[in-house]
Design an enzyme around this catalytic site. Structure first.
Site, PDB file in Angstrom:
ATOM      1  N   SER A 140       1.040  -1.220   0.018  1.00  0.00           N
ATOM      2  CA  SER A 140      -0.156   0.089  -0.004  1.00  0.00           C
ATOM      3  C   SER A 140       0.902   1.371   0.008  1.00  0.00           C
ATOM      4  CB  SER A 140      -0.866  -0.033   1.212  1.00  0.00           C
ATOM      5  OG  SER A 140      -1.554  -1.196   1.392  1.00  0.00           O
ATOM      6  N   GLU A 370      -4.164  -3.527  -7.069  1.00  0.00           N
ATOM      7  CA  GLU A 370      -4.114  -2.235  -7.471  1.00  0.00           C
ATOM      8  C   GLU A 370      -4.631  -1.165  -6.590  1.00  0.00           C
ATOM      9  OE1 GLU A 370      -4.999  -1.642 -11.661  1.00  0.00           O
ATOM     10  OE2 GLU A 370      -4.323  -3.815 -12.072  1.00  0.00           O
TER      11      GLU A 370
HETATM   12  C1  FAD Z   1      -2.880 -12.345  -7.035  1.00  0.00           C
HETATM   13  C2  FAD Z   1      -2.098 -10.831  -6.985  1.00  0.00           C
HETATM   14  C3  FAD Z   1      -1.559 -10.084  -8.026  1.00  0.00           C
HETATM   15  C4  FAD Z   1      -0.969  -9.041  -7.860  1.00  0.00           C
HETATM   16  N1  FAD Z   1      -0.533  -8.388  -8.989  1.00  0.00           N
HETATM   17  C5  FAD Z   1       0.235  -7.322  -8.941  1.00  0.00           C
HETATM   18  C6  FAD Z   1       1.148  -6.562  -9.990  1.00  0.00           C
HETATM   19  O1  FAD Z   1       0.887  -7.295 -11.213  1.00  0.00           O
HETATM   20  N2  FAD Z   1       2.100  -5.624  -9.883  1.00  0.00           N
HETATM   21  C7  FAD Z   1       1.973  -5.145  -8.731  1.00  0.00           C
HETATM   22  O2  FAD Z   1       2.896  -4.215  -8.680  1.00  0.00           O
HETATM   23  N3  FAD Z   1       1.689  -5.589  -7.626  1.00  0.00           N
HETATM   24  C8  FAD Z   1       0.605  -6.681  -7.783  1.00  0.00           C
HETATM   25  N4  FAD Z   1      -0.041  -7.263  -6.632  1.00  0.00           N
HETATM   26  C9  FAD Z   1       0.221  -6.591  -5.257  1.00  0.00           C
HETATM   27  C10 FAD Z   1      -1.061  -5.863  -4.617  1.00  0.00           C
HETATM   28  O3  FAD Z   1      -1.091  -4.660  -5.395  1.00  0.00           O
HETATM   29  C11 FAD Z   1      -0.729  -5.532  -3.111  1.00  0.00           C
HETATM   30  O4  FAD Z   1      -0.855  -6.739  -2.566  1.00  0.00           O
HETATM   31  C12 FAD Z   1      -1.651  -4.619  -2.483  1.00  0.00           C
HETATM   32  O5  FAD Z   1      -1.190  -3.260  -3.334  1.00  0.00           O
HETATM   33  C13 FAD Z   1      -1.701  -4.712  -1.005  1.00  0.00           C
HETATM   34  O6  FAD Z   1      -0.163  -4.480  -0.745  1.00  0.00           O
HETATM   35  P1  FAD Z   1       0.367  -5.533   0.381  1.00  0.00           P
HETATM   36  O7  FAD Z   1      -0.085  -6.877   0.118  1.00  0.00           O
HETATM   37  O8  FAD Z   1       1.850  -5.439   0.631  1.00  0.00           O
HETATM   38  O9  FAD Z   1      -0.495  -5.245   1.857  1.00  0.00           O
HETATM   39  P2  FAD Z   1      -0.330  -4.037   3.037  1.00  0.00           P
HETATM   40  O10 FAD Z   1      -0.008  -2.762   2.265  1.00  0.00           O
HETATM   41  O11 FAD Z   1       0.693  -4.642   3.630  1.00  0.00           O
HETATM   42  O12 FAD Z   1      -1.662  -4.207   3.783  1.00  0.00           O
HETATM   43  C14 FAD Z   1      -2.043  -5.021   4.660  1.00  0.00           C
HETATM   44  C15 FAD Z   1      -3.424  -4.417   5.042  1.00  0.00           C
HETATM   45  O13 FAD Z   1      -3.294  -3.248   5.621  1.00  0.00           O
HETATM   46  C16 FAD Z   1      -4.130  -2.241   5.044  1.00  0.00           C
HETATM   47  N5  FAD Z   1      -3.742  -0.942   5.021  1.00  0.00           N
HETATM   48  C17 FAD Z   1      -2.069  -0.574   4.590  1.00  0.00           C
HETATM   49  N6  FAD Z   1      -2.133   0.643   4.882  1.00  0.00           N
HETATM   50  C18 FAD Z   1      -3.387   1.339   5.328  1.00  0.00           C
HETATM   51  C19 FAD Z   1      -3.784   2.533   5.648  1.00  0.00           C
HETATM   52  N7  FAD Z   1      -3.034   3.698   5.426  1.00  0.00           N
HETATM   53  N8  FAD Z   1      -5.037   2.749   6.082  1.00  0.00           N
HETATM   54  C20 FAD Z   1      -5.980   1.532   6.171  1.00  0.00           C
HETATM   55  N9  FAD Z   1      -5.530   0.316   5.747  1.00  0.00           N
HETATM   56  C21 FAD Z   1      -4.169   0.102   5.472  1.00  0.00           C
HETATM   57  C22 FAD Z   1      -4.262  -2.894   3.742  1.00  0.00           C
HETATM   58  O14 FAD Z   1      -5.654  -2.312   3.078  1.00  0.00           O
HETATM   59  C23 FAD Z   1      -4.562  -4.366   3.843  1.00  0.00           C
HETATM   60  O15 FAD Z   1      -5.683  -4.741   4.288  1.00  0.00           O
HETATM   61  C24 FAD Z   1      -0.793  -8.305  -6.827  1.00  0.00           C
HETATM   62  C25 FAD Z   1      -1.132  -8.988  -5.472  1.00  0.00           C
HETATM   63  C26 FAD Z   1      -2.093 -10.127  -5.548  1.00  0.00           C
HETATM   64  C27 FAD Z   1      -2.449 -10.694  -4.289  1.00  0.00           C
END
Ligand code: FAD
Length: 390
Positions: A140, A370
């Protein structure tokens, strides 16, 4: 009473050409995508040949300029095509959306020379793309990414790890965001990296809850040399480019979500009109009729929301707030609708013999990719009450 066969969605399409395009897509879905979807998802098979066919048919470059081999279609048409592809198989719909996301940087910010050199192959020459923003420690909070690109003569040397990359390990090109300067969003630059670059290696694909046919993998950049001619936009402009790509990409995710939800509703209607309990089809019972009505209403509202945002984009107006709303609403709706579809099928809905359990698992990921739906709410709230005070 027989099962009620699903009727194709009645679409408002702006031109004869776009109506023909949709007919072509529906035909391809019937012949090449739908019949294999369940078995290949189960087996975790990525349908590369379907993407070759989509490319050949001009369906991997639909919203881009014809000058470079794109389809010159408005977003409202492109998104409805995506919706139908995702209804047939999310791995395909989301794959097309991610490919389009990966083309956005070059199409929007590349020089004329770069566009002429690379875009035709990307938009219709059989290549498959991926978009590399996320990292193991930055999801995020994408602006804190750590993958580094260091200038060395005419090249940049890229070192670091990207995470969760859709098409990671199988893509022909990667749009990569890397740090070239200061901490934070202003120190990030975009690059177009070929899939076979030396020092670029993919880990084994993640084992996921759903969308098992779509490979998602970590990518390791071990001193990958990228010529400066493959830098997209200015140094330090990368994060703005990444966010601009995501505005459009989020509309793609919204359309995919409505596709999955529509597929779930179609299954639920078909089942509810065929299944008898208490001597009547279960679709006679008001408890289920109201559930089906709510599902259909959420789908229609979601479709209207993503189309309204797409039409703003097509008119050259700002649409970033509306894209966040569409992504949030459509993916939350898909989660509710697919969960309700499992309920409509009762015990059978919980088995692998019917596709609704797969739709429910697929809907979940759309609330995460996304920008999670918490991040979409942050984007929307900032437009209402301004940035957070710390
Ligand atoms: C199947 C799949 C395909 C993907 N494809 C791509 C791709 O092609 N390219 C790419 O770059 N990425 C890709 N992603 C990554 C995806 O964009 C990230 O998983 C997503 O942005 C969340 O990041 P994170 O998993 O690190 O979760 P984190 O950022 O660690 O978040 C964990 C939780 O905390 C919450 N959170 C975090 N910050 C806040 C805040 N400020 N306020 C409230 N809640 C918050 C989030 O909403 C989430 O519920 C993919 C992910 C998956 C699962």
């Amino acid at each position: 009473m027989p099962d009620r066969a699903p009727q194709p969605v009645e679409r408002q399409l702006p031109t004869e050409e776009s109506r023909d395009l949709l007919a072509l897509v529906r035909d391809m879905i019937q012949r090449e995508i739908a019949p294999r979807a369940a078995a290949e998802e189960d087996a975790g098979h990525f349908p590369r040949e379907v993407f070759a066919l989509l490319s050949e048919s001009g369906l991997l470059g639909l919203p881009y300029d014809a000058e470079h081999g794109g389809g010159d279609q408005p977003y409202e048409v492109y998104l409805q095509v995506l919706e139908e592809l995702a209804a047939a198989r999310l791995t395909v719909g989301l794959g097309v959306s991610v490919h389009s996301l990966a083309c956005h940087a070059l199409a929007g910010y590349g020089t004329k020379e770069q566009q002429a050199a690379h875009l035709p192959a990307m938009l219709g020459g059989g290549l498959l793309g991926a978009y590399c923003l996320s990292e193991p420690a930055s999801g995020s909070d994408a602006a804190s990414l750590r993958t580094k690109a260091v200038r060395d003569g005419d090249d940049w040397v890229v070192t670091g790890t990207k995470a969760w990359i859709t098409h990671g390990g199988i893509a022909d090109f990667y749009t990569v965001l890397a740090r070239t300067g200061e901490e934070g969003p202003r120190g990030i630059t975009a690059f177009l990296v070929p899939g076979d670059a030396e020092g670029l290696n993919a880990a084994a694909p993640e084992k996921k809850m759903g969308m098992k046919g779509s490979p998602t993998a970590q990518l390791n950049f071990d001193g990958v040399r990228v010529p400066d001619a493959r830098r997209i936009g200015e140094e330090g402009q990368g994060f703005a480019i990444a966010l601009s790509a995501l505005d459009s990409g989020r509309l793609g995710i919204a359309a995919c979500a409505i596709g999955v939800a529509q597929a779930a509703l179609d299954e639920a209607v078909s089942y509810a009109t065929g299944r008898q309990q208490f001597g009547r089809p279960i679709s006679d019972f008001q408890g289920l009729r109201f559930m089906l009505a709510d599902m259909a209403t959420q789908i229609e509202a979601g479709r209207s929301l993503y189309l309204a945002a797409a039409r703003l984009r097509d008119a050259g107006r700002p649409f970033s707030r509306e894209a966040a709303m569409a992504k949030l609403f459509c993916t939350d709706a898909a989660m509710r609708v697919t969960t309700d579809a499992v309920q409509v099928l009762g015990g059978y809905g919980y088995t692998l013999d019917f596709p609704v359990e797969r739709f429910m698992r697929e809907a979940k990921v759309l609330q995460i990719v996304e920008g999670t739906n918490q991040i979409q709410r942050m984007v929307i709230a900032r437009r209402l009450v301004g940035p957070e005070t710390r």
